[in-house]
Each structure stands twice: as C-alpha cells, then as structure tokens.
Design a protein around this motif. Structure first.
Motif, PDB file in Angstrom:
ATOM      1  N   ALA A 191       0.828  -1.204   0.000  1.00  0.00           N
ATOM      2  CA  ALA A 191       0.000   0.000   0.000  1.00  0.00           C
ATOM      3  C   ALA A 191       0.862   1.254   0.000  1.00  0.00           C
ATOM      4  N   ASP A 192       1.891   1.228   0.811  1.00  0.00           N
ATOM      5  CA  ASP A 192       2.820   2.361   0.865  1.00  0.00           C
ATOM      6  C   ASP A 192       3.494   2.561  -0.495  1.00  0.00           C
ATOM      7  N   SER A 193       3.862   1.466  -1.142  1.00  0.00           N
ATOM      8  CA  SER A 193       4.529   1.538  -2.443  1.00  0.00           C
ATOM      9  C   SER A 193       3.601   2.081  -3.527  1.00  0.00           C
ATOM     10  N   VAL A 194       2.339   1.660  -3.495  1.00  0.00           N
ATOM     11  CA  VAL A 194       1.373   2.129  -4.497  1.00  0.00           C
ATOM     12  C   VAL A 194       1.156   3.631  -4.366  1.00  0.00           C
ATOM     13  N   LEU A 195       0.960   4.098  -3.143  1.00  0.00           N
ATOM     14  CA  LEU A 195       0.740   5.530  -2.944  1.00  0.00           C
ATOM     15  C   LEU A 195       1.999   6.332  -3.285  1.00  0.00           C
ATOM     16  N   PHE A 196       3.172   5.742  -3.049  1.00  0.00           N
ATOM     17  CA  PHE A 196       4.416   6.406  -3.432  1.00  0.00           C
ATOM     18  C   PHE A 196       4.539   6.476  -4.951  1.00  0.00           C
ATOM     19  N   ALA A 197       4.112   5.417  -5.644  1.00  0.00           N
ATOM     20  CA  ALA A 197       4.152   5.403  -7.107  1.00  0.00           C
ATOM     21  C   ALA A 197       3.254   6.495  -7.679  1.00  0.00           C
ATOM     22  N   LEU A 198       2.071   6.658  -7.082  1.00  0.00           N
ATOM     23  CA  LEU A 198       1.180   7.720  -7.556  1.00  0.00           C
ATOM     24  C   LEU A 198       1.766   9.087  -7.257  1.00  0.00           C
ATOM     25  N   SER A 199       2.369   9.234  -6.068  1.00  0.00           N
ATOM     26  CA  SER A 199       2.991  10.503  -5.709  1.00  0.00           C
ATOM     27  C   SER A 199       4.100  10.860  -6.698  1.00  0.00           C
ATOM     28  N   THR A 200       4.879   9.865  -7.101  1.00  0.00           N
ATOM     29  CA  THR A 200       5.943  10.085  -8.084  1.00  0.00           C
ATOM     30  C   THR A 200       5.354  10.494  -9.421  1.00  0.00           C
ATOM     31  N   ALA A 201       4.275   9.814  -9.827  1.00  0.00           N
ATOM     32  CA  ALA A 201       3.634  10.119 -11.111  1.00  0.00           C
ATOM     33  C   ALA A 201       3.075  11.532 -11.128  1.00  0.00           C
ATOM     34  N   THR A 202       2.423  11.932 -10.042  1.00  0.00           N
ATOM     35  CA  THR A 202       1.814  13.261 -10.004  1.00  0.00           C
ATOM     36  C   THR A 202       2.857  14.358  -9.791  1.00  0.00           C
ATOM     37  N   SER A 203       4.015  13.984  -9.263  1.00  0.00           N
ATOM     38  CA  SER A 203       5.102  14.958  -9.183  1.00  0.00           C
ATOM     39  C   SER A 203       5.667  15.216 -10.575  1.00  0.00           C
ATOM     40  N   HIS A 204       5.739  14.145 -11.362  1.00  0.00           N
ATOM     41  CA  HIS A 204       6.218  14.255 -12.739  1.00  0.00           C
ATOM     42  C   HIS A 204       5.200  14.978 -13.614  1.00  0.00           C
ATOM     43  N   SER A 205       3.919  14.705 -13.363  1.00  0.00           N
ATOM     44  CA  SER A 205       2.830  15.311 -14.142  1.00  0.00           C
ATOM     45  C   SER A 205       1.748  15.808 -13.179  1.00  0.00           C
ATOM     46  N   PRO A 206       1.959  16.973 -12.568  1.00  0.00           N
ATOM     47  CA  PRO A 206       1.027  17.483 -11.535  1.00  0.00           C
ATOM     48  C   PRO A 206      -0.419  17.599 -12.004  1.00  0.00           C
ATOM     49  N   ILE A 207      -0.633  17.764 -13.305  1.00  0.00           N
ATOM     50  CA  ILE A 207      -1.997  17.940 -13.806  1.00  0.00           C
ATOM     51  C   ILE A 207      -2.865  16.709 -13.530  1.00  0.00           C
ATOM     52  N   LEU A 208      -2.231  15.551 -13.344  1.00  0.00           N
ATOM     53  CA  LEU A 208      -3.001  14.329 -13.048  1.00  0.00           C
ATOM     54  C   LEU A 208      -3.803  14.470 -11.765  1.00  0.00           C
TER      55      LEU A 208
END
Length: 305
Positions: A191-208
C-alpha cells in the motif's frame, strides 16, 4: 484473411477454453503474435479495428475494441496468476503502438477487475486471486503509463481525463482491497509503495491530480490513516498523516467533500502527533455545518469551530 472484432474474440475464447495449460499458453501466444504481425504489416482490417482507440473522445472512454478482442487473453493470464505476463504484454503493445495509453490502462483495469472480488455484492469469503505485491506491480505500471502520457500531444488529442480515469478507478479498487487486509505486513508494504508510485507520477505530471475522483481521495486518506495506526515510529506516523492531509487539501481544491467520519479520524490522528491543523479543522467543520447532507454535526466537529 480479414479480421473482425467478433472473429478475434472467438479465437481467444476458443484458446482460453483449452484445458491444457501448455497448449493454452502456446495457442494464446500464437494469436497475440499474429495480431502483432498484422499491425507490423499495416493490415487494413486490423488497423480499422484499432481506430476507435485513436479518435478524439469527449466523455469517459468506452472500452476500446482491441481491449474487448483480447479480453479472454487477459482473463487467461489472470487465471494463471501471470501478472508479469500481463505487465510485459501491456508494455510491449504500448511500445509498439497497438495500445494507446487509454487502452493500456483499460487492459490493466480489466485484469484487476477479474482478479479482485466483485464490488457489486456484499463482501464474501472470496479473496483476490492476486497477492498484494502483484496488485502493487499493476498499479505502479498504471501510474507510469499515465505520467509518461500526460505531457505529450496524444493526451491533448484523446483527453488526459480519459487516461487518468481508468488509472484512478484501478487504484481505488486496489486501495479498497488493501483496506480489507490492512493487518497484513505485506499489504502495508504494498500500500505504501502504491501511494508512493502515484505521488511520483503526479510529481512528474502534476496535472493528473486534477482528475483524482472523490472515492479515490477518500480511500487514500482512509488507507494512510490505517497505515499510520499500525506504525510504531512517530516519524513514519507523521509522514503518513501529512500525506493524508495532502489528499484532504486536494479534495478542498477540487470542491470534494469527504465523509465527516473521515475528517474526524484525520483530525484525531493529527492531534495525537501534536500537528497543528486548526485552520484545516475549522475549514472543514464550516463546510460540514453548511452541508444539508451533514446537518448533524458531532460534538467533536463543533469543538473545532
């Protein structure tokens, strides 16, 4: 020979029905390869089948024809618990151009829907056919695809919301599954890894972040609080609660209103860590007080005014 969606579906259905694992795997891979050859040769019938995935979509995207064609292939991989096979297949077809980002996300969502217990029925003893780490693997790929697609011309043509929606639907389903098994150490880690993956994705593309639906944001807050309650280190607790506050603030910006219980649980968790969230508390207490759906405000919420 011309190929249609129905013919393609029947071929995969027949292959899936084979009882022998080895035979089923060989026939399925031969069918997949035959479609790849048709694409490489620009077969007009196959290219026509792909057209609906490449046209501008105004509302939430219908399931792409190519995804419906290979639904039984995905189902066979799910039945065999071959998550590596699913992820490798999606990445390969996305790289080749057979799948658009929307269709790729839809493939991953279809796989998760097959693997996870139905949401339409009361929770039953049936468990997910995938382990926490397998769900994590699919979620991380979905986040990567969305982040990589967010800033290119394709996103402008088909709509970023059509890429983000299946990703968030997939993540919501996975977070809900984790919430049902939150006492497991493997679940906590994934769960921690999934939320971290999303955090990384939205840091790369904040519009998400602008496309995060209410049910996802609220599920994320609940899961973060559940994780925090099972951590023994105050530093880890503070990080998780801070992340939950971040999702709550995102809901404020998106004009989404979480359940009163969710806000109260977050306030309680923050208070235990001596975190100053008085401004946040007063804002949400005021929102809930003015919401006709939440006229019965608890004494805790009233004390925040």
């Amino acid at each position: 020979m011309p190929i249609s969606r129905s013919l393609c579906q029947v071929a995969f259905q027949g292959a899936r029905a084979l009882e022998s694992f080895d035979k089923r795997q060989v026939v399925m891979e031969e069918l997949v390869r035959s479609l790849e050859v048709r694409y490489e040769q620009k077969d007009p019938y196959f290219m026509h089948l792909l057209e609906d995935s490449r046209q501008t979509i105004s509302d939430s995207p219908p399931t792409a024809s190519i995804v419906r064609c290979i639904n039984d292939y995905i189902a066979a991989l799910v039945r065999d618990a071959d998550v590596n096979g699913i992820c490798s297949f999606v990445k390969r077809w996305l790289r080749m151009g057979i799948l658009t980002p929307v269709a790729a996300e839809q493939c991953l969502l279809a796989a998760a829907n097959m693997a996870l217990p139905s949401l339409d029925k009361p929770r039953s003893p049936a468990k997910s056919s995938w382990k926490s780490a397998q769900l994590e693997q699919v979620a991380e790929l979905a986040c990567t695809i969305a982040a990589n697609s967010a800033n290119n011309s394709l996103a402008d043509r088909i709509g970023l919301d059509n890429i983000a929606l299946p990703m968030y639907t997939l993540l919501t389903r996975i977070l809900c599954e984790y919430l049902h098994n939150v006492d497991s150490h493997d679940t906590l880690k994934s769960a921690d890894s999934v939320l971290f993956a999303l955090s990384t994705a939205t840091s790369h593309s904040p519009i998400l972040r602008n496309y995060a639906p209410l049910d996802f944001n609220e599920s994320a807050i609940k899961l973060l609080l559940a994780l925090a309650s099972r951590q023994h280190e105050s530093e880890s607790n503070a990080r998780l609660v801070s992340s939950a506050i971040g999702y709550l603030d995102l809901m404020r910006r998106l004009d989404q209103v979480p359940a009163q219980k969710t806000i109260e649980q977050l306030c309680t968790a923050a208070a235990r860590l001596n975190m100053d969230i008085s401004a946040i508390s007063k804002y949400w207490a005021g929102i809930l007080k003015g919401d006709v759906k939440n006229q019965k405000i608890s004494s805790f919420a009233k004390s925040l005014l």
